[in-house]
Design a protein around this motif. Structure first.
Motif, short mmCIF file in Angstrom:
data_model
loop_
_atom_site.label_atom_id
_atom_site.label_comp_id
_atom_site.label_asym_id
_atom_site.label_seq_id
_atom_site.Cartn_x
_atom_site.Cartn_y
_atom_site.Cartn_z
N ARG A 1 0.90 -1.28 -0.01
CA ARG A 1 0.03 0.13 0.19
C ARG A 1 0.72 1.24 -0.19
N GLU A 2 0.56 2.22 -1.08
CA GLU A 2 1.42 3.40 -1.10
C GLU A 2 0.92 4.33 -0.07
N GLY A 3 1.69 5.27 0.54
CA GLY A 3 1.44 6.40 1.34
C GLY A 3 0.63 6.03 2.75
N GLY B 1 3.68 11.52 13.24
CA GLY B 1 4.68 10.95 12.14
C GLY B 1 4.24 10.91 10.86
N GLY B 2 4.98 10.73 9.74
CA GLY B 2 4.54 10.93 8.41
C GLY B 2 4.28 9.69 7.88
N PRO B 3 4.00 9.29 6.69
CA PRO B 3 3.56 8.42 5.90
C PRO B 3 5.09 7.49 5.48
N ALA B 4 4.64 6.42 5.27
CA ALA B 4 5.50 5.33 4.49
C ALA B 4 5.38 5.50 3.13
N ASP B 5 6.46 5.38 2.38
CA ASP B 5 6.26 5.41 0.89
C ASP B 5 5.31 4.10 0.61
N VAL B 6 5.67 2.90 0.97
CA VAL B 6 5.00 1.91 0.80
C VAL B 6 4.92 0.86 1.89
N MET B 7 3.77 0.42 2.25
CA MET B 7 3.86 -0.53 3.36
C MET B 7 3.59 -2.08 2.85
N PHE B 8 4.33 -3.01 3.31
CA PHE B 8 4.29 -4.32 3.09
C PHE B 8 3.69 -5.00 4.12
N ARG B 9 2.70 -5.85 3.91
CA ARG B 9 2.15 -6.87 4.84
C ARG B 9 2.18 -8.14 4.41
N ARG C 1 10.98 6.59 3.95
CA ARG C 1 11.43 6.47 2.62
C ARG C 1 11.63 4.75 2.55
N GLY C 2 11.14 4.41 1.40
CA GLY C 2 11.39 2.92 0.82
C GLY C 2 10.23 2.01 1.32
N VAL C 3 10.10 1.00 1.83
CA VAL C 3 9.30 -0.06 2.40
C VAL C 3 9.23 -0.10 3.76
N VAL C 4 7.94 0.02 4.37
CA VAL C 4 7.96 -0.43 5.71
C VAL C 4 7.31 -1.68 5.72
N ILE C 5 7.81 -2.69 6.47
CA ILE C 5 7.33 -3.99 6.60
C ILE C 5 6.60 -4.06 8.04
N ARG C 6 5.39 -4.56 8.01
CA ARG C 6 4.57 -4.54 9.29
C ARG C 6 4.03 -6.10 9.01
#
Length: 314
Positions: free
Chosen positions: A22-24, A36-44, A81-86
């Motif tokens: 998911r972007e943003g 806090g601000g957004p993630a460029d992309v979040m990966f679940r 920046r980049g991808v946040v993995i949750r």
């Protein structure tokens, strides 16, 4: 296909996954401070193999940040920046097997403690006083009420920076006070925890005592991130903070709790900048007053508005 003068969107450069991208993604919605601000992309990721495949096939220059439930985390206002993995639902299971608890890295510490209590396994009660997940507890050797995760850990599974899966023992993880010796880019996916046989009623009583102690001494109903600084052994962080006159200190909407002055709270209008500035001010005042160098226990990540500082400071 990108055209001259245009950048390919990050999400289009990422490998195919079975989980969700998911972007943003708004990280303020998933952290306890709610800033806090957004993630460029979040990966679940869908499961452990989905995560491993993503790591193996990702662009070499892709920054990766892993978060849990955001309990001990301060995301800066510029986002990540980049991808946040949750690690979400596929990593939250905890089961009893051969007398041990096999827990996913996304399992809540409280839920693991409750499972142990119901199974008559003593020694894991302290987890009920740690607001976070098993993965976060492994990464920082979390502890409370005289016990640490290393005291009950048998082994853990983790994916390294190349996407390879490892099973590591407590000794190999080099766990010390609020520290894990494995490389920062290793991602924990599960753990095996072991206690000792105990009476469920007695275990429940100890857990109730822990909850009562927390409620009476910590601002658990506020927007907080848990302990702000690690204890500067043999001293305790709250004592040197209090002695430096920082109990109740405020910057913007951020405050050092009157109830427990090693807890920062968002009173409702704080920005990440307010919170980080407050913490740094406390460190300066404590250093000047007692000579003690407080070490952040809260993990601070992402960009300050206007420039990039992905990572964490001293």
């Amino acid at each position: 296909m990108s055209t001259p003068g245009h950048h390919t969107p990050l999400i289009d450069r990422l490998p195919k996954v079975r989980g969700k991208l998911r972007e943003g993604a708004q990280l303020s919605k998933v952290t306890w401070f709610q800033v806090g601000g957004p993630a460029d992309v979040m990966f679940r990721p869908a499961d452990e193999m989905d995560l491993a495949d993503f790591i193996k096939n990702r662009p070499a220059d892709l920054p990766i940040t892993v978060i849990g439930v955001g309990s001990n985390l301060l995301v800066r206002d510029g986002g990540i920046r980049g991808v946040v993995i949750r690690l979400g639902r596929p990593f939250t299971d905890a089961i009893l097997k051969d007398g041990d608890i096999h827990a996913g890295a996304g399992a809540l510490d409280l839920n693991v403690a409750q499972m142990a209590q119901q199974a008559g396994i003593a020694g894991l009660e302290f987890l009920s006083g740690i607001p976070g997940t098993v993965g976060g507890a492994l990464r920082m050797n979390a502890g409370a009420y005289g016990h640490e995760i290393k005291d009950v850990l048998i082994s853990a599974n983790a994916i390294d920076g190349r996407g390879d899966l490892h099973t590591v023992t407590t000794r190999e993880m080099d766990l010390t006070y609020r520290h894990c010796g494995l490389p920062e880019d290793w991602i924990f996916t599960s753990a095996i925890l072991r206690g000792t046989p105990g009476d469920p009623a007695e275990i429940a009583n100890r857990m109730a005592e822990i909850q009562d102690t927390r409620a009476g001494s910590q601002p658990i109903k506020s927007r907080t991130g848990g302990s702000t600084f690690a204890n500067p052994l043999p001293d305790r962080a709250w004592e040197v903070i209090d002695a430096a006159g920082c109990r109740g200190l405020m910057i913007g909407g951020a405050q050092m709790s009157e109830q427990h002055c090693n807890f920062m709270i968002n009173t409702g209008t704080a920005t990440a900048r307010d919170l980080e500035e407050l913490g740094d001010t406390v460190r300066e005042r404590v250093k000047k007053h007692s000579g003690v160098d407080l070490r952040w226990e809260i993990r601070r990540i992402g960009d300050r508005l206007g420039h990039s500082i992905i990572g964490k400071d001293a």
